[in-house]
Design an enzyme around this catalytic site. Structure first.
Site, PDB file in Angstrom:
ATOM      1  N   SER A 287       0.837  -1.202   0.000  1.00  0.00           N
ATOM      2  CA  SER A 287       0.000   0.000   0.000  1.00  0.00           C
ATOM      3  C   SER A 287       0.869   1.248   0.000  1.00  0.00           C
ATOM      4  CB  SER A 287      -0.945   0.007   1.198  1.00  0.00           C
ATOM      5  OG  SER A 287      -0.417  -0.721   2.260  1.00  0.00           O
TER       6      SER A 287
ATOM      7  N   LYS B  77      12.749  -2.544  -1.728  1.00  0.00           N
ATOM      8  CA  LYS B  77      11.429  -1.991  -1.400  1.00  0.00           C
ATOM      9  C   LYS B  77      11.590  -0.475  -1.362  1.00  0.00           C
ATOM     10  CE  LYS B  77       7.994  -2.404   2.317  1.00  0.00           C
ATOM     11  NZ  LYS B  77       7.478  -3.346   3.328  1.00  0.00           N
TER      12      LYS B  77
ATOM     13  N   ALA C 207      13.233 -12.995  -2.435  1.00  0.00           N
ATOM     14  CA  ALA C 207      12.551 -14.289  -2.249  1.00  0.00           C
ATOM     15  C   ALA C 207      12.178 -14.791  -3.645  1.00  0.00           C
ATOM     16  CB  ALA C 207      11.312 -14.115  -1.389  1.00  0.00           C
TER      17      ALA C 207
ATOM     18  N   ASP D   4       0.667  -9.652  11.837  1.00  0.00           N
ATOM     19  CA  ASP D   4      -0.068  -9.671  10.560  1.00  0.00           C
ATOM     20  C   ASP D   4       0.366 -10.873   9.733  1.00  0.00           C
ATOM     21  OD1 ASP D   4      -0.616  -7.371   7.756  1.00  0.00           O
ATOM     22  OD2 ASP D   4      -1.880  -8.903   8.679  1.00  0.00           O
TER      23      ASP D   4
ATOM     24  N   GLU E 142       0.143 -14.383   2.440  1.00  0.00           N
ATOM     25  CA  GLU E 142       0.739 -13.367   1.547  1.00  0.00           C
ATOM     26  C   GLU E 142       2.071 -12.849   2.107  1.00  0.00           C
ATOM     27  OE1 GLU E 142      -2.274 -13.545   2.690  1.00  0.00           O
ATOM     28  OE2 GLU E 142      -3.768 -12.526   1.455  1.00  0.00           O
TER      29      GLU E 142
ATOM     30  N   ASP F   1       7.171  -8.212   5.914  1.00  0.00           N
ATOM     31  CA  ASP F   1       6.134  -7.267   6.324  1.00  0.00           C
ATOM     32  C   ASP F   1       6.070  -7.076   7.834  1.00  0.00           C
ATOM     33  OD1 ASP F   1       2.655  -6.758   5.301  1.00  0.00           O
ATOM     34  OD2 ASP F   1       4.232  -5.459   6.067  1.00  0.00           O
TER      35      ASP F   1
HETATM   36  N1  LIG Z   1      12.029  -9.687  -0.230  1.00  0.00           N
HETATM   37  C1  LIG Z   1      11.096  -9.881  -1.178  1.00  0.00           C
HETATM   38  N2  LIG Z   1      11.329 -10.728  -2.202  1.00  0.00           N
HETATM   39  C2  LIG Z   1      10.393 -10.929  -3.157  1.00  0.00           C
HETATM   40  N3  LIG Z   1       9.179 -10.339  -3.178  1.00  0.00           N
HETATM   41  C3  LIG Z   1       8.901  -9.479  -2.177  1.00  0.00           C
HETATM   42  C4  LIG Z   1       9.831  -9.199  -1.134  1.00  0.00           C
HETATM   43  N4  LIG Z   1       9.266  -8.306  -0.280  1.00  0.00           N
HETATM   44  C5  LIG Z   1       8.040  -8.039  -0.765  1.00  0.00           C
HETATM   45  N5  LIG Z   1       7.809  -8.742  -1.897  1.00  0.00           N
HETATM   46  C6  LIG Z   1       6.598  -8.719  -2.708  1.00  0.00           C
HETATM   47  O1  LIG Z   1       6.124  -7.389  -2.773  1.00  0.00           O
HETATM   48  C7  LIG Z   1       4.797  -7.301  -2.257  1.00  0.00           C
HETATM   49  C8  LIG Z   1       4.689  -6.023  -1.462  1.00  0.00           C
HETATM   50  O2  LIG Z   1       5.509  -6.180  -0.335  1.00  0.00           O
HETATM   51  P1  LIG Z   1       5.583  -5.042   0.768  1.00  0.00           P
HETATM   52  O3  LIG Z   1       6.112  -5.651   2.014  1.00  0.00           O
HETATM   53  O4  LIG Z   1       6.261  -3.870   0.227  1.00  0.00           O
HETATM   54  O5  LIG Z   1       4.117  -4.575   0.873  1.00  0.00           O
HETATM   55  P2  LIG Z   1       3.187  -5.019   2.031  1.00  0.00           P
HETATM   56  O6  LIG Z   1       3.778  -4.427   3.284  1.00  0.00           O
HETATM   57  O7  LIG Z   1       3.026  -6.489   1.945  1.00  0.00           O
HETATM   58  O8  LIG Z   1       1.855  -4.348   1.657  1.00  0.00           O
HETATM   59  P3  LIG Z   1       1.045  -3.566   2.727  1.00  0.00           P
HETATM   60  O9  LIG Z   1       1.867  -2.324   2.917  1.00  0.00           O
HETATM   61  O10 LIG Z   1      -0.263  -3.393   2.065  1.00  0.00           O
HETATM   62  O11 LIG Z   1       1.045  -4.471   3.951  1.00  0.00           O
HETATM   63  C9  LIG Z   1       4.608  -8.527  -1.376  1.00  0.00           C
HETATM   64  O12 LIG Z   1       3.261  -8.929  -1.384  1.00  0.00           O
HETATM   65  C10 LIG Z   1       5.505  -9.544  -2.020  1.00  0.00           C
HETATM   66  O13 LIG Z   1       4.796 -10.264  -3.004  1.00  0.00           O
END
Ligand SMILES: Nc1ncnc2c1ncn2[C@@H]1O[C@H](COP(=O)(O)OP(=O)(O)OP(=O)(O)O)[C@@H](O)[C@H]1O
Ligand SMILES: O=C(O)C[C@H](Cc1nc2cc(Cl)cc(Cl)c2[nH]1)c1ccc(Cl)cc1
Length: 303
Positions: free
Chosen positions: A29, A48, A101, A144, A148, A162
């Site tokens: 988000s 990120k 990942a 949380d 996902e 997250d």
């Molecule tokens: N280290 C990683 N390796 C691969 N994919 C990732 C990684 N971190 C996040 N992602 C992918 O990016 C998406 C967004 O991750 P992010 O943690 O930025 O948002 P979020 O915190 O999950 O969303 P929100 O802020 O709504 O909780 C995740 O759902 C995941 O699929």
């Protein structure tokens, strides 16, 4: 006397120009996650990226700094958590450089009609227990946990992500959790289907909140559905508070017994919640009778 500049490349404060940014691999988000390559080592990372303007407007600074702090604490753990290599910023953005990942999220593997079976459920539930034990040892409640937020690394081991909503349990929190019914406002609610009753009732969260989520995730790994589903968040919350869920025919008695012992309204009564050595009583459950906790071995094939 100013310290000498860092001798090798890795110690120098990084910036976006140290990386080649590739495809978008996810959207949060408040964030966009890119696949990126370090131009010095050719190593792949997930970066990120958060817009400062958006952080300020949405008052999410605390959330970002909490995620940074939690990831720094967890970067000392041997496995099961995405590692934070470094952070940096430029005029508009903040950057987290994280483990990539490579094999994506757990969710699609448990919902699609693929080769996910009870062996996978047991193996990954065991990895989740080991991850929760490490979180407990570091005094952290994720708050949380959901499929996902569980990713797979290149060797198909789980990586939890997250941590912006995570909480560090203080001695004060632990004491309050012992005194039943202590009321304190919660500033945080997780994702509807996985939120624990104590969060809904504005009681203090504890490690047991993650045990509730573990119960929901094990249920979902077996039935492909989360236990509390309804047409609206309000109706989902009602079902959680009344512990209104059923087992589908895929469940065997042992799995039912474990889920029933985790999906307990009173957090202190959940399996593992009062373990002197967390989470020995979960490890000893019949559901994990095939698991060698000292060496759970390679992941089952879920391709
Ligand atoms: N280290 C990683 N390796 C691969 N994919 C990732 C990684 N971190 C996040 N992602 C992918 O990016 C998406 C967004 O991750 P992010 O943690 O930025 O948002 P979020 O915190 O999950 O969303 P929100 O802020 O709504 O909780 C995740 O759902 C995941 O699929
Ligand atoms: O360089 C560091 O490590 C410290 C900075 C501190 C920092 N600068 C910020 C600016 C804004 Cl607008 C918001 C937050 Cl949360 C901010 N946090 C920082 C940079 C990036 C990230 Cl991801 C977190 C913190």
């Amino acid at each position: 006397m100013t310290p000498p500049p860092p001798s090798d490349e890795t110690a120098r404060k990084r910036s976006a120009s140290d990386f080649v940014f590739g495809k978008v691999i996810g959207e949060g988000s408040f964030s966009t996650v890119y696949l990126a390559k370090d131009i010095h080592t050719n190593k792949e990372f997930a970066i990120k990226v958060l817009e400062k303007r958006h952080m300020i407007r949405e008052k999410k600074m605390e959330y970002v700094l909490r995620e940074k702090k939690m990831l720094q604490i967890l970067s000392g753990c041997p496995n099961y958590f995405v590692k934070l290599y470094c952070t940096f910023q430029d005029v508009e953005r903040l950057y987290f450089v994280l483990t990539y990942a490579k094999n994506g999220e757990l969710l699609p593997h448990i919902t699609k009609n693929g080769s996910w079976n009870l062996e996978c459920t047991k193996y990954y539930a065991a990895e989740l227990v080991l991850a929760l034990e490490q979180l407990n040892a570091k005094g952290i409640v994720h708050r949380d946990l959901k499929p996902e937020n569980i990713l797979f690394d290149e060797n198909w081991h789980i990586l939890l992500i997250d941590f912006g909503s995570a909480k560090i349990m203080t001695a004060e929190d632990k004491k309050e959790n012992e005194e039943d019914g202590k009321k304190r406002k919660n500033s945080f609610v997780g994702t509807a289907q996985y939120v624990s009753p104590e969060i809904l009732r504005n009681l203090e969260t504890s490690y047991a909140s993650d045990l509730w989520a573990l119960g929901c995730i094990i249920y979902q790994m077996v039935s492909r559905l989360h236990p509390f589903h309804a047409g609206s968040e309000y109706l989902i919350f009602q079902k959680i508070l009344k512990l209104e869920y059923e087992f589908t025919e895929e469940f065997d008695e042992t799995t039912k017994d474990l889920v029933k012992k985790l999906l307990v309204l009173n957090p202190t009564k959940r399996l593992g919640a009062t373990d002197i050595k967390p989470y020995s009583s979960i490890r000893q459950h019949e559901f994990f009778s095939d698991i060698d906790w000292d060496n759970i071995g390679p992941p089952p094939k879920i391709l």
